[in-house]
Design an enzyme around this catalytic site. Sequence first.
Site, mmCIF file in Angstrom:
data_model
loop_
_atom_site.group_PDB
_atom_site.id
_atom_site.type_symbol
_atom_site.label_atom_id
_atom_site.label_comp_id
_atom_site.label_asym_id
_atom_site.label_seq_id
_atom_site.Cartn_x
_atom_site.Cartn_y
_atom_site.Cartn_z
ATOM 1 N N MET A 18 -34.579 53.396 -26.725
ATOM 2 C CA MET A 18 -33.045 53.341 -26.504
ATOM 3 C C MET A 18 -32.907 51.879 -26.229
ATOM 4 S SD MET A 18 -32.730 56.567 -23.674
ATOM 5 C CE MET A 18 -34.473 56.272 -22.970
ATOM 6 N N GLN A 70 -40.631 50.910 -32.747
ATOM 7 C CA GLN A 70 -39.732 51.426 -33.643
ATOM 8 C C GLN A 70 -39.017 50.190 -34.376
ATOM 9 O OE1 GLN A 70 -35.522 53.087 -32.890
ATOM 10 N NE2 GLN A 70 -36.434 54.879 -33.405
ATOM 11 N N CYS A 100 -30.018 56.165 -35.761
ATOM 12 C CA CYS A 100 -29.252 55.357 -34.816
ATOM 13 C C CYS A 100 -27.737 55.328 -35.435
ATOM 14 C CB CYS A 100 -29.703 54.057 -34.397
ATOM 15 S SG CYS A 100 -28.540 53.028 -33.438
ATOM 16 N N ASN A 211 -35.881 66.474 -30.437
ATOM 17 C CA ASN A 211 -35.256 65.443 -29.703
ATOM 18 C C ASN A 211 -33.537 65.816 -29.561
ATOM 19 O OD1 ASN A 211 -33.796 62.157 -30.177
ATOM 20 N ND2 ASN A 211 -34.451 62.818 -28.262
ATOM 21 N N GLY A 212 -33.002 65.313 -28.584
ATOM 22 C CA GLY A 212 -31.464 65.540 -28.232
ATOM 23 C C GLY A 212 -31.144 66.424 -27.228
ATOM 24 N N GLY A 234 -34.900 61.598 -23.857
ATOM 25 C CA GLY A 234 -34.013 60.046 -23.837
ATOM 26 C C GLY A 234 -33.437 60.083 -22.523
ATOM 27 N N ARG A 235 -32.076 60.011 -22.432
ATOM 28 C CA ARG A 235 -31.507 59.704 -21.228
ATOM 29 C C ARG A 235 -31.881 60.328 -20.016
ATOM 30 N NH1 ARG A 235 -25.773 61.170 -23.193
ATOM 31 N NH2 ARG A 235 -26.852 62.738 -24.462
#
Length: 339
Positions: A18, A70, A100, A211-212, A234-235
């Site tokens: 991120m 990454q 992205c 993911n997501g 992620g978040r």
Amino acid sequence: MTATGQLDWAARLSVAPMMDWTDRHCRYFHRLMSRETLLYTEMVTSPALVRGGALHLLDYNPEEHPVALQLGGSDPKELGQAAKIGADAGYDEINLNVGCPSDRVQSGTFGAVLMRQPELVAECAAEMIATQGREVTVKCRIGVDDQEPREILPQFLETVTKAGVRRFTIHARKAWLQGLSPKENRDIPPLDYGLVQEMKAAYPALHLSINGGIETLDAAEAFLAAGLDGVMIGRAAYHTPADILLEADARIYGRAHATTARQAVIDMVPYIEAHLSQGGKLNQITRHMLGVFAGKPGARAWRRYLSENASRPGAGPEVVLDALAHVDGAGEFNKVGTA
């Protein structure tokens, strides 16, 4: 266990790359809470490394392993050079960003826009594999703009797999490159978890992580139980790291790691002292620690004290310990797996 097997195991749970968030200070803090979870750098562009010589972007602490780099880019030769630089720096995995959606990424012709060019992605991956010995992986979307995911995603996986990639992380949202901001691209396009699960059934030899929008360990365990090889969060892992990471080793990997959010904060003190001794600033680290007590008694006082004091001239680890004192009297924080 081989290096590939170790990474496959670590990738059962990973913290997503991120931008502006998963820097080396964030990763070190996360590692204190989970020994097993695979960590990712922020995206580093191949031009920055190869043409710009910005090798400081690769700085990390050995304690962060297993840790993946990454890369962002679309020039195969340059990505090959960047991959070798990353491997020489000691990263365990080299990942190519094909997910992205930001304007800056689009202008550089890399990120999610590459979903339109699977042959180019394959060429990039092949060059990255040829130049060094670390495993090369790809993080992608299910499609972009008007693409039909059920058509484009299988084609994408098949094409890139032929280049030698066997591990993919699939963000289960389409990316809209025109008309939506990067923030909106994280929420508005509908999630299609079912499609990612269908890809695992169709390509059982591939190692596929999903993911997501995944926010809990319960959800991660459900995806693993359904047959997916890994889950990337992620978040939620950033904003509520204790909720995700403190129990990850036991629940996802079957390995005990007896620590607490409070202990992780205390264990950051030597790291903070070392950073300050090298001319760093306290808030460069503490900005990643604000959410560690999220949802627990004293969390607001913790955030407020750090936010108000960590950026002051001369601020040191005593600020963190003083902030922790605001939490200590507000509840129980010594139970493994809780804050």
